[in-house]
Design a protein around this motif. Structure first.
Motif, PDB file in Angstrom:
ATOM      1  N   ILE A 208      50.497  11.527  49.259  1.00 18.07           N
ATOM      2  CA  ILE A 208      50.677  12.820  48.591  1.00 18.07           C
ATOM      3  C   ILE A 208      51.554  13.698  49.465  1.00 18.07           C
ATOM      4  O   ILE A 208      51.313  13.848  50.672  1.00 18.07           O
ATOM      5  N   THR A 209      52.571  14.287  48.868  1.00 17.66           N
ATOM      6  CA  THR A 209      53.471  15.172  49.590  1.00 17.66           C
ATOM      7  C   THR A 209      53.123  16.618  49.283  1.00 17.66           C
ATOM      8  O   THR A 209      53.192  17.047  48.131  1.00 17.66           O
ATOM      9  N   GLY A 210      52.697  17.338  50.297  1.00 21.06           N
ATOM     10  CA  GLY A 210      52.362  18.742  50.109  1.00 21.06           C
ATOM     11  C   GLY A 210      53.592  19.624  50.079  1.00 21.06           C
ATOM     12  O   GLY A 210      54.616  19.308  50.691  1.00 21.06           O
ATOM     13  N   SER A 211      53.509  20.740  49.367  1.00 21.59           N
ATOM     14  CA  SER A 211      54.624  21.683  49.285  1.00 21.59           C
ATOM     15  C   SER A 211      54.620  22.597  50.503  1.00 21.59           C
ATOM     16  O   SER A 211      53.565  22.934  51.050  1.00 21.59           O
ATOM     17  N   VAL A 212      55.814  23.016  50.902  1.00 18.80           N
ATOM     18  CA  VAL A 212      55.981  23.921  52.042  1.00 18.80           C
ATOM     19  C   VAL A 212      56.469  25.261  51.521  1.00 18.80           C
ATOM     20  O   VAL A 212      57.350  25.330  50.659  1.00 18.80           O
ATOM     21  N   SER A 213      55.866  26.336  52.008  1.00 18.97           N
ATOM     22  CA  SER A 213      56.261  27.681  51.597  1.00 18.97           C
ATOM     23  C   SER A 213      57.202  28.276  52.628  1.00 18.97           C
ATOM     24  O   SER A 213      56.909  28.288  53.826  1.00 18.97           O
ATOM     25  N   GLU A 214      58.352  28.775  52.139  1.00 23.32           N
ATOM     26  CA  GLU A 214      59.320  29.427  53.015  1.00 23.32           C
ATOM     27  C   GLU A 214      59.232  30.947  52.929  1.00 23.32           C
ATOM     28  O   GLU A 214      59.887  31.664  53.672  1.00 23.32           O
ATOM     29  N   ASP A 215      58.422  31.460  51.993  1.00 20.96           N
ATOM     30  CA  ASP A 215      58.318  32.904  51.801  1.00 20.96           C
ATOM     31  C   ASP A 215      57.558  33.538  52.956  1.00 20.96           C
ATOM     32  O   ASP A 215      56.585  32.986  53.471  1.00 20.96           O
ATOM     33  N   THR A 216      58.013  34.711  53.335  1.00 21.49           N
ATOM     34  CA  THR A 216      57.344  35.456  54.421  1.00 21.49           C
ATOM     35  C   THR A 216      56.949  36.863  53.995  1.00 21.49           C
ATOM     36  O   THR A 216      56.219  37.537  54.711  1.00 21.49           O
ATOM     37  N   ALA A 217      57.412  37.294  52.823  1.00 19.64           N
ATOM     38  CA  ALA A 217      57.120  38.654  52.376  1.00 19.64           C
ATOM     39  C   ALA A 217      55.655  38.767  51.963  1.00 19.64           C
ATOM     40  O   ALA A 217      55.082  37.866  51.360  1.00 19.64           O
ATOM     41  N   SER A 218      55.064  39.903  52.280  1.00 15.73           N
ATOM     42  CA  SER A 218      53.671  40.149  51.936  1.00 15.73           C
ATOM     43  C   SER A 218      53.515  40.273  50.412  1.00 15.73           C
ATOM     44  O   SER A 218      54.298  40.968  49.757  1.00 15.73           O
ATOM     45  N   LEU A 219      52.503  39.613  49.868  1.00 22.24           N
ATOM     46  CA  LEU A 219      52.267  39.661  48.429  1.00 22.24           C
ATOM     47  C   LEU A 219      51.538  40.921  48.007  1.00 22.24           C
ATOM     48  O   LEU A 219      51.636  41.347  46.856  1.00 22.24           O
ATOM     49  N   GLY A 220      50.755  41.485  48.904  1.00 18.86           N
ATOM     50  CA  GLY A 220      49.879  42.578  48.523  1.00 18.86           C
ATOM     51  C   GLY A 220      48.552  42.019  48.011  1.00 18.86           C
ATOM     52  O   GLY A 220      48.479  40.892  47.513  1.00 18.86           O
ATOM     53  N   ALA A 221      47.495  42.812  48.165  1.00 18.79           N
ATOM     54  CA  ALA A 221      46.144  42.333  47.864  1.00 18.79           C
ATOM     55  C   ALA A 221      45.989  41.928  46.399  1.00 18.79           C
ATOM     56  O   ALA A 221      45.321  40.943  46.081  1.00 18.79           O
ATOM     57  N   GLU A 222      46.626  42.685  45.474  1.00 26.23           N
ATOM     58  CA  GLU A 222      46.448  42.411  44.056  1.00 26.23           C
ATOM     59  C   GLU A 222      47.017  41.059  43.654  1.00 26.23           C
ATOM     60  O   GLU A 222      46.341  40.242  43.012  1.00 26.23           O
ATOM     61  N   LYS A 223      48.264  40.764  44.067  1.00 28.61           N
ATOM     62  CA  LYS A 223      48.875  39.482  43.704  1.00 28.61           C
ATOM     63  C   LYS A 223      48.215  38.329  44.459  1.00 28.61           C
ATOM     64  O   LYS A 223      48.032  37.239  43.908  1.00 28.61           O
ATOM     65  N   LEU A 224      47.833  38.575  45.703  1.00 32.28           N
ATOM     66  CA  LEU A 224      47.157  37.537  46.459  1.00 32.28           C
ATOM     67  C   LEU A 224      45.852  37.143  45.770  1.00 32.28           C
ATOM     68  O   LEU A 224      45.533  35.965  45.640  1.00 32.28           O
ATOM     69  N   THR A 225      45.114  38.150  45.303  1.00 34.30           N
ATOM     70  CA  THR A 225      43.851  37.879  44.592  1.00 34.30           C
ATOM     71  C   THR A 225      44.106  37.090  43.319  1.00 34.30           C
ATOM     72  O   THR A 225      43.352  36.162  42.984  1.00 34.30           O
ATOM     73  N   ARG A 226      45.166  37.434  42.594  1.00 33.00           N
ATOM     74  CA  ARG A 226      45.492  36.734  41.355  1.00 33.00           C
ATOM     75  C   ARG A 226      45.885  35.286  41.619  1.00 33.00           C
ATOM     76  O   ARG A 226      45.487  34.373  40.900  1.00 33.00           O
ATOM     77  N   ASP A 227      46.655  35.050  42.673  1.00 30.61           N
ATOM     78  CA  ASP A 227      47.120  33.696  42.978  1.00 30.61           C
ATOM     79  C   ASP A 227      45.982  32.786  43.428  1.00 30.61           C
ATOM     80  O   ASP A 227      45.916  31.611  43.032  1.00 30.61           O
ATOM     81  N   VAL A 228      45.077  33.306  44.263  1.00 28.53           N
ATOM     82  CA  VAL A 228      44.014  32.433  44.765  1.00 28.53           C
ATOM     83  C   VAL A 228      43.055  32.035  43.646  1.00 28.53           C
ATOM     84  O   VAL A 228      42.376  31.004  43.739  1.00 28.53           O
ATOM     85  N   ALA A 229      42.998  32.822  42.557  1.00 30.33           N
ATOM     86  CA  ALA A 229      42.136  32.453  41.436  1.00 30.33           C
ATOM     87  C   ALA A 229      42.607  31.158  40.791  1.00 30.33           C
ATOM     88  O   ALA A 229      41.796  30.365  40.288  1.00 30.33           O
ATOM     89  N   GLY A 230      43.928  30.908  40.805  1.00 26.10           N
ATOM     90  CA  GLY A 230      44.461  29.668  40.249  1.00 26.10           C
ATOM     91  C   GLY A 230      44.537  28.541  41.256  1.00 26.10           C
ATOM     92  O   GLY A 230      44.619  27.368  40.881  1.00 26.10           O
ATOM     93  N   LEU A 231      44.477  28.888  42.544  1.00 25.26           N
ATOM     94  CA  LEU A 231      44.612  27.895  43.609  1.00 25.26           C
ATOM     95  C   LEU A 231      43.273  27.277  44.008  1.00 25.26           C
ATOM     96  O   LEU A 231      43.186  26.089  44.326  1.00 25.26           O
ATOM     97  N   THR A 232      42.223  28.078  43.983  1.00 31.18           N
ATOM     98  CA  THR A 232      40.941  27.704  44.588  1.00 31.18           C
ATOM     99  C   THR A 232      40.022  27.036  43.567  1.00 31.18           C
ATOM    100  O   THR A 232      39.981  27.407  42.396  1.00 31.18           O
ATOM    101  N   VAL A 233      39.245  26.064  44.017  1.00 29.58           N
ATOM    102  CA  VAL A 233      38.412  25.230  43.154  1.00 29.58           C
ATOM    103  C   VAL A 233      36.977  25.224  43.672  1.00 29.58           C
ATOM    104  O   VAL A 233      36.746  25.135  44.888  1.00 29.58           O
ATOM    105  N   LEU A 234      36.009  25.316  42.749  1.00 27.12           N
ATOM    106  CA  LEU A 234      34.601  25.116  43.101  1.00 27.12           C
ATOM    107  C   LEU A 234      34.326  23.618  43.081  1.00 27.12           C
ATOM    108  O   LEU A 234      34.512  22.954  42.067  1.00 27.12           O
ATOM    109  N   VAL A 235      33.883  23.078  44.205  1.00 25.64           N
ATOM    110  CA  VAL A 235      33.554  21.654  44.330  1.00 25.64           C
ATOM    111  C   VAL A 235      32.034  21.518  44.304  1.00 25.64           C
ATOM    112  O   VAL A 235      31.340  22.123  45.125  1.00 25.64           O
TER     113      VAL A 235
END
Length: 579
Positions: free
Chosen positions: A549-576
């Motif tokens: 499996i090849t993982g993706s690499v992030s080149e972005d360095t700009a701060s997302l801000g708390a609101e967008k970060l919260t929105r993104d982790v909702a789609g990224l994170t999984v209950l196992v």
């Protein structure tokens, strides 16, 4: 004729009865039952919705519940309309009344006026009919023709119970299907021969009672009673010596054991269609009273679920008829198979659909209601839960090895089964592959460079298991790029995480993943409350590469801000969940 409302049909039936001529009159025979107790209960139930309900003894220990009398034309119309409305069984028929003898319903009924054979002493003698509901009913002798007639009046469930009893007696090896074919007939003949009866291949009422009496002797101490729940629209025999008062919370009526054992009965009653039946089938399998191991069958009109573990053995039947879903679940202690199987047969054979269904709002949940209960029944809970996150577009997930060790089943977000693709106990890392297609909204982008000490970080996780629909964010800082003992593969965080957060992604302000949160305790070492470890991104990527499996690499360095970060982790994170 056009379908009518219940009220309209009842009025029309009453008018038809008033117009009936005495010559050539007919009745709509709704049921034929083998005991006067059951017949009285049945007549009482029908009389609450329909006029002209009557009950007659028809000989050979059988009792008919009928509507009428009508002229033949009116009787045919009443029969078809009431069957179309689902107010009477589909196998109801027209009867000419020649078999009707002493009338037992209504209780104060005058002479029936039904013609009876003058040489039938039983019909002319009211004493031949048991006067009290509790009095035992003597079963008269039957001719072969009478035995055939009384057998034909049996319901499918009663026929299945007879087959089960013949199987128990060791003379029948066929299927329990309620169809009396050559195999069942041969078994009946064999049983008759073994028990001193003429082997006719048709059991008369006395022989059926003898066979079922021996078969059900194991149930004698259970206090079997016919329970008639008008609200749920169900009549069924239940072991009331073992059960307490019913508790109703739609779509269930629950009877718990009074002796503290796990035994219980759940009656099922709700309006519905094929879609709701399928939904109920899925919901039942999430309940603790339905263990995961066991056969399951479902059609568009019915389902059966059997579940067994070391504590309980449960059986559920449900049927969809005329827009109503009704059924039952029997939960019984494991290891008592003979009584459990016998009780299931008895309940299924005695199950009757009555008019009415539970109101979806029926019952008061009170203070005992909880998010992990379905109408008062406990939802099955996993052994443990942890957090994971998506690392590719196919839904591959990484989490801790601790989270998935010794699991019989693993699910992602409580819905998608997954399997372990690879694990490294030394790193406490596991890679999971979903067993059905997933399309994650967000996939991890791993940080390409080592973050600076003091960088603000956040951990996304499920600290309360599945109690919250979305992951929670916990903020802190990167305290060191190594562990307290100089470990190169971990990052030390100044952050207070909870046990359920383990396996979650650790992100910088840009949303790039710098690591995976590790459990707080590793062997004899327990970290202080404000110290956490994260497996670093580079080590995770190397392990993914070994799994192909090849993982993706992030080149972005700009701060997302708390609101967008919260929105993104909702789609990224999984209950196992580990089951």
């Amino acid at each position: 004729m056009l379908r009518r409302t219940v009220a309209g049909l009842a009025l029309w039936v009453a008018m038809a009865g008033a117009l009936a001529a005495q010559d050539g009159q007919v009745w709509v025979q709704v049921e034929a039952l083998p005991t006067i107790d059951r017949a009285r209960l049945s007549a009482e139930g029908y009389s609450e919705q329909l006029p002209d309900v009557a009950g007659y003894y028809i000989g050979s220990g059988w009792y008919a519940v009928a509507l009428g009398p009508y002229t033949p034309e009116e009787g045919e119309a009443v029969l078809e309309n009431l069957k179309a409305e689902g107010l009477i069984p589909g196998d109801s028929t027209l009867a000419d009344g020649s078999q009707f003898q002493q009338q037992f319903w209504p209780a104060n009924a005058p002479s029936t006026g039904v013609a009876a054979s003058s040489d039938n002493a039983e019909a002319q003698d009211p004493a031949a009919l048991p006067a009290a509901p509790t009095a035992p009913v003597a079963i008269p002798e039957e001719s072969f023709a009478e035995a055939q007639a009384s057998e034909a009046a049996l319901s499918r469930g009663e026929k299945e119970q007879l087959q089960a009893a013949l199987q128990w007696a060791g003379v029948y090896q066929g299927g329990i299907d309620g169809a009396f074919g050559s195999g069942t007939r041969a078994a009946m003949s064999a049983w008759q021969s073994q028990n001193g009866h003429q082997p006719t291949g048709v059991l008369d009422s006395r022989q059926r009672a003898e066979l079922l009496g021996a078969y059900n002797a194991i149930l004698d101490d259970m206090g079997l009673e016919t329970v008639r729940d008008e609200t749920a629209g169900i009549e069924i025999e239940l072991p009331m010596a073992l059960l307490g008062a019913p508790m109703t919370e739609a779509p269930f009526v629950r009877y718990a054991a009074t002796d503290g054992s796990p035994a219980q009965v759940v009656l099922i009653s709700q309006p519905g269609d094929q879609s709701r039946l399928a939904g109920l089938y899925e919901i039942m399998q999430t309940l603790e009273v339905v263990p995961e191991e066991g056969p399951r069958e479902r059609t568009d009109e019915a389902f059966m679920i059997e579940g067994q573990d070391t504590s309980i053995h449960s059986t559920t039947y449900a049927w969809l008829v005329d827009g109503q879903i009704k059924g039952f679940t029997l939960v019984w202690p494991a290891g008592d198979e003979d009584r459990r199987a016998r009780l299931v047969d008895t309940m299924r054979a005695s199950f009757r659909r009555l008019p009415g269904v539970l109101d979806p709002a029926a019952g008061d949940p009170g203070e005992d209601q909880a998010a992990d209960l379905v109408s008062g029944l406990q939802v099955r809970q996993p052994q443990r839960t942890a957090t994971g996150f998506y690392v590719d577009a196919q839904g591959t997930v990484v989490t801790t090895a601790d989270a998935v060790g010794q699991c019989s089943e693993i699910t992602l977000d409580e819905a998608t089964p997954a399997r372990v693709l690879g694990t490294d106990p030394a790193l406490n890392l596991a890679v999971l592959q979903p067993q059905s297609a997933l399309a994650p909204r967000v996939v991890a982008g791993f940080r390409a460079t080592i973050p600076r000490i003091g960088t603000e970080v956040a951990v996304a996780g499920y600290p309360y298991g599945g109690a919250l629909a979305l992951p929670a964010l916990t903020f802190g800082t990167l305290a060191d790029v190594r562990g307290l003992n100089g470990e190169e593969a971990v990052r030390r965080l100044d952050l207070s995480a909870q046990a359920g957060d383990a396996g979650g992604p650790v992100l910088d302000e840009s949303g790039a993943v710098i690591g995976m949160l590790l459990p707080r305790g590793t062997g004899a070492q327990v970290l202080p409350d404000d110290v956490s470890y994260a497996l670093d991104a580079q080590t995770i990527q190397a392990e993914l590469a070994q799994a192909g499996i090849t993982g993706s690499v992030s080149e972005d360095t700009a701060s997302l801000g708390a609101e967008k970060l919260t929105r993104d982790v909702a789609g990224l994170t999984v209950l196992v969940s580990c089951w």
